[in-house]
Write a protein that holds these residues in place. Structure first.
Motif, mmCIF file in Angstrom:
data_model
loop_
_atom_site.group_PDB
_atom_site.id
_atom_site.type_symbol
_atom_site.label_atom_id
_atom_site.label_comp_id
_atom_site.label_asym_id
_atom_site.label_seq_id
_atom_site.Cartn_x
_atom_site.Cartn_y
_atom_site.Cartn_z
ATOM 1 N N SER B 18 77.770 3.054 32.265
ATOM 2 C CA SER B 18 77.292 4.369 32.672
ATOM 3 C C SER B 18 78.337 5.085 33.518
ATOM 4 O O SER B 18 79.299 4.481 33.989
ATOM 5 N N ARG B 19 78.075 6.368 33.721
ATOM 6 C CA ARG B 19 78.922 7.238 34.539
ATOM 7 C C ARG B 19 80.396 7.142 34.166
ATOM 8 O O ARG B 19 81.284 7.092 35.006
ATOM 9 N N VAL B 20 80.646 7.049 32.891
ATOM 10 C CA VAL B 20 81.993 7.210 32.358
ATOM 11 C C VAL B 20 81.840 8.202 31.219
ATOM 12 O O VAL B 20 80.730 8.398 30.712
ATOM 13 N N GLU B 21 82.932 8.798 30.840
ATOM 14 C CA GLU B 21 82.821 9.775 29.778
ATOM 15 C C GLU B 21 83.064 9.094 28.448
ATOM 16 O O GLU B 21 84.177 8.728 28.134
ATOM 17 N N LEU B 118 79.942 12.799 41.613
ATOM 18 C CA LEU B 118 78.826 12.483 40.711
ATOM 19 C C LEU B 118 78.984 11.107 40.071
ATOM 20 O O LEU B 118 77.996 10.449 39.760
ATOM 21 N N LEU B 119 80.217 10.659 39.817
ATOM 22 C CA LEU B 119 80.396 9.403 39.078
ATOM 23 C C LEU B 119 80.787 8.230 39.978
ATOM 24 O O LEU B 119 80.294 7.120 39.813
ATOM 25 N N GLU B 128 72.318 4.499 41.963
ATOM 26 C CA GLU B 128 72.481 4.397 40.513
ATOM 27 C C GLU B 128 73.213 5.618 39.957
ATOM 28 O O GLU B 128 73.848 5.547 38.919
ATOM 29 N N GLY B 129 73.078 6.730 40.648
ATOM 30 C CA GLY B 129 73.724 7.957 40.186
ATOM 31 C C GLY B 129 73.584 9.043 41.237
ATOM 32 O O GLY B 129 72.942 8.853 42.275
ATOM 33 N N ILE B 131 72.037 11.901 41.126
ATOM 34 C CA ILE B 131 70.718 12.516 41.281
ATOM 35 C C ILE B 131 69.876 11.684 42.251
ATOM 36 O O ILE B 131 69.189 12.236 43.121
ATOM 37 N N VAL B 141 76.036 15.681 47.832
ATOM 38 C CA VAL B 141 75.945 16.083 46.428
ATOM 39 C C VAL B 141 76.142 17.588 46.286
ATOM 40 O O VAL B 141 76.842 18.050 45.384
ATOM 41 N N GLU B 415 81.696 -2.381 36.791
ATOM 42 C CA GLU B 415 81.672 -0.957 36.424
ATOM 43 C C GLU B 415 82.442 -0.125 37.433
ATOM 44 O O GLU B 415 83.172 0.796 37.063
#
Lengths: 274, 439
Positions: B18-21, B118-119, B128-129, B131, B141, B415
């Motif tokens: 997650s949180r990768v493009e 954000l990442l 976790e992120g 948000i 944020v 990660e």
């Protein structure tokens, strides 16, 4: 097919999922680019699956699935079926998911040759001969156009999905947006080749506002007269090969653009110039 | 998830990274106190850009290759323009180079703010992120979103839009922004520069694992300024060569477990591109305000800890805002937006510093401008071997410190190690699920 919805939600926040197929991530990024709206949006919907933004995963089913990217591998053919099964609404975002995208250029070539041009060991790859839009595999509730999608249009589609109404997304041409914006026609005034007459609005008629002809990244409008425009482009000095290429970019596999580009393939020009 | 194998070893597999493009997975095998295998599996499907560029016109690569990556389209546009102009023997006027640099500053601000806040920050603050992080750290944020928006606003102004800008062409731009428009965005960039300085102070306070990379660093270095839109190649081993020689030094190889090619430098790997390499090789080229904040937080003039890349990224964020303001202050109206680039048969090379590292393009065109061959070497395929090497080092350290480290924590840490590189998986396929095998 539109699934009947019991919206608006009153009991709970709708669950939103964002899925990725073959793509550049730009349309998902458009959601993160809603800097002023992102936190309020997270208050109105539960962002249940969005791996580019969060590790957290809330199990489906999902109320709204946004799907980016086109189907290009055997695994993806199966994955889109599972996503459809667990989603009340499937909304495609962008040219890849809606018409196959730039990678659909393989549909006009030989994938075996493509593989060997890029990769020394093509046998390691798993890929399909054709890149196809999501609608070629499952029913889709709404297709949002653009390479990339427009932020305001994305917010409108999300708001409509949450409120259980039809999104207000026009299907007329870029020309209408130019007129509304007060941009002088670049084709008429400067003789600049422009795909505006055959391309769906939504970008805000950006290119002509920058003194550039539209290059069709939102795909064909409702009733595009592609061949009439091709004649006009010829008279503006474009060559057959240029016309083939201009119709064959980010929406190359959309039916009207595909047909028109094929009319300009080498050896078929005589049928065109009559 | 992990499972024990009959031979007593263990395999760990991390699902979608997650949180990768883009999309990837990770496979690790650990046995007898040694990490025996680390593989990043990039399953992002291949899209064959280099194949379908053949037969296209010389004017098309900026629009077509932008679509390789929605996060760094300006990098693709800039490197492709440089390569085609090189093939055609055209050097653009300095002002066009400056406007490319200004647009590129917008992309650095947008991409770095996205990655820092954000990442990557959620790893350090335990969320976790972004948000989820916003519930406890709304000011952090919101600052990230404001910085990101400043970058996007600059790209909208110069490029027409931030994802796949429409105003870039071979030879320059379709239309130059006016000095009045540029002055209009200057206050936004001044605020962003202040917030970027605060960002360096914030991220410098995070906890960082100890790790020093012994690998060679590679970046561009222009005649003046910090490397962004152009420059020739330099490395920490003292190599220096023009961009025209990159295929002599950098080779790509295909590995069975990934759809991204692996790059080597003069037959050696790993080597590293990106913020750490740029900073270590070009600290002297940062503006005073960027150097001062780096000194204030004790960063030093070089940085070899990949986990501290978030601080370097924040320093570059300060620089990008500062540099954008400097360009705006020097700008004047009446600059011709583009110069003609008539085609001629030949080969051309171009390189620029994408937010995540140097991006090479090479094209061969014929005398009518039709592309005969195209080669694109993105930053993530250059960094993939070093990401695997970092994981090898870190997983061993973590197991030595805590043999019972659970999969969830291990996966989280792996990660984070991968995110140090801000990998762009969409770019590299031509990313991650984790599998770990241990005993």
């Amino acid at each position: 097919m539109t699934v009947p919805h019991s919206y608006p939600y009153s009991e709970r926040k709708p669950k939103l999922a964002v899925w990725k197929f073959a793509s550049c991530d730009g349309c998902q990024l458009t959601l993160l680019n809603c800097e002023d709206e992102l936190i309020p949006l997270a208050g109105q919907v539960q962002i249940a699956y969005f791996p580019e933004a969060t590790r957290a995963v809330v199990d489906g089913p999902y109320d709204v699935s946004l799907v980016e990217g086109s189907v290009t591998t055997p695994d993806e053919v199966e994955r889109i079926q599972r996503i459809r099964e667990i989603s009340r609404q499937v909304i495609t975002i962008g040219a890849c998911a809606t018409s196959g995208g730039i990678q659909a250029l393989r549909n006009f070539g030989d994938v075996a040759e493509f593989r060997s041009i890029v990769y020394a060991h093509p046998e390691y790859l798993s890929t399909l001969a054709r890149a196809t839009p999501i609608s070629a595999h499952v029913s889709v509730d709404f297709e949002l156009r653009g390479c990339p999608i427009n932020k305001r249009q994305l917010l409108e589609v999300l708001a409509a999905a949450i409120q259980g109404r039809k999104p207000r997304i026009p299907s007329y041409s870029v020309c209408v947006e130019c007129k509304r914006r007060g941009t002088v026609c670049v084709a008429v005034a400067n003789g600049t080749p422009c795909l505006g007459p055959v391309t769906q609005a939504g970008c805000g008629a950006l290119c002509p506002a920058f003194a550039r002809g539209c290059y069709g990244c939102f795909g064909p409008q409702d009733s595009p007269n592609t061949s009439s425009l091709a004649d006009r482009l010829l008279s503006l000095g474009m060559r057959q090969g240029d016309i083939l290429r201009i119709y064959r970019t980010f929406n190359a596999a959309s039916e009207p653009f595909r047909r028109e580009s094929e009319r300009h393939e080498p050896g078929r020009q005589s049928a065109v110039s009559s | 998830m992990s499972h024990k194998l009959t031979d007593g070893g263990q395999v760990m597999h991390v699902g979608t990274l997650s949180r990768v493009e883009g999309e990837g997975a990770m496979h690790i095998e650990y046995s007898g106190g040694e990490v025996t295998k680390v593989q990043l599996r990039i399953y992002e499907p291949p899209r064959f850009y280099e194949a379908f560029l053949r037969g296209r016109a010389w004017t098309e690569p900026p629009d077509i290759t932008a679509r390789i990556c929605g996060i760094c389209p300006v990098a693709y546009q800039t490197s492709s323009c440089g390569a085609i102009e090189d093939a055609c023997g055209v050097t653009v006027p300095e002002e066009i180079g400056l406007m490319r640099r200004l647009l590129y500053c917008g992309e650095w601000i947008e991409s770095h703010a996205l990655h820092i806040f954000l990442l990557h920050a959620p790893d350090f603050l335990g969320y976790e992120g972004a948000i989820e992080m916003a519930a406890d750290h709304p000011a952090v944020v919101e600052r990230g979103l404001r910085l990101k928006k400043a970058g996007n606003d600059l790209m909208d102004l110069v490029g027409g839009r931030s994802v796949h800008p429409i105003n870039v062409r071979i030879g320059g731009f379709y239309r130059m922004p006016t000095i009045a428009q540029l002055r209009g965005i200057r206050p936004v960039l001044e605020d962003a520069r202040e917030e970027a300085v605060e960002t360096v102070r914030l991220v410098a306070g995070f906890d960082f694992p100890d790790m020093e990379q012994p690998y060679e660093y590679l970046s561009l270095r222009p005649e003046v300024g910090y490397p962004i839109e152009s420059g020739s190649v330099v490395t920490t081993a003292g190599k220096a060569f023009p961009v025209q020689d990159f295929t002599k030094h950098i080779q790509e190889q295909q590995v069975e477990w990934s759809n991204a090619l692996h790059a080597t430098l003069d037959g050696e790997s790993p080597y590293v591109v990106g913020p750490l390499a740029r900073y270590t090789l070009n600290f002297d080229r940062l503006s005073p305000i960027a150097q001062d904040i780096a000194r204030e937080v004790g960063l030093g003039t070089t940085c070899r800890n990949p986990f501290r890349s978030i601080i370097v990224r924040a320093v570059e964020l300060v620089y990008a805002c500062d540099e954008a303001i400097a360009i705006i202050d020097r700008w004047r109206d009446g600059i011709v937006p583009s110069v003609p680039v008539p085609p001629r048969a030949g080969e051309g090379f171009g390189a620029s510093e994408a937010p995540r590292g140097v991006l090479f393009h090479r094209y061969v065109i014929d005398d009518e401008g039709i592309i005969k061959d195209a080669q694109i070497v993105p930053p993530t395929s250059q960094n993939q071997p070093s990401i695997e090497a970092d994981l090898r080092t870190m997983v061993k350290d973590w197991f030595e410190a805590d043999a019972a480290l659970d999969d969830h924590s291990l996966s989280h840490r792996c990660e984070q190690t991968i995110r140090n590189y801000d990998p762009c998986i969409s770019c590299a396929t031509h990313f991650l699920d984790l599998t770990v095998k241990r005993s």
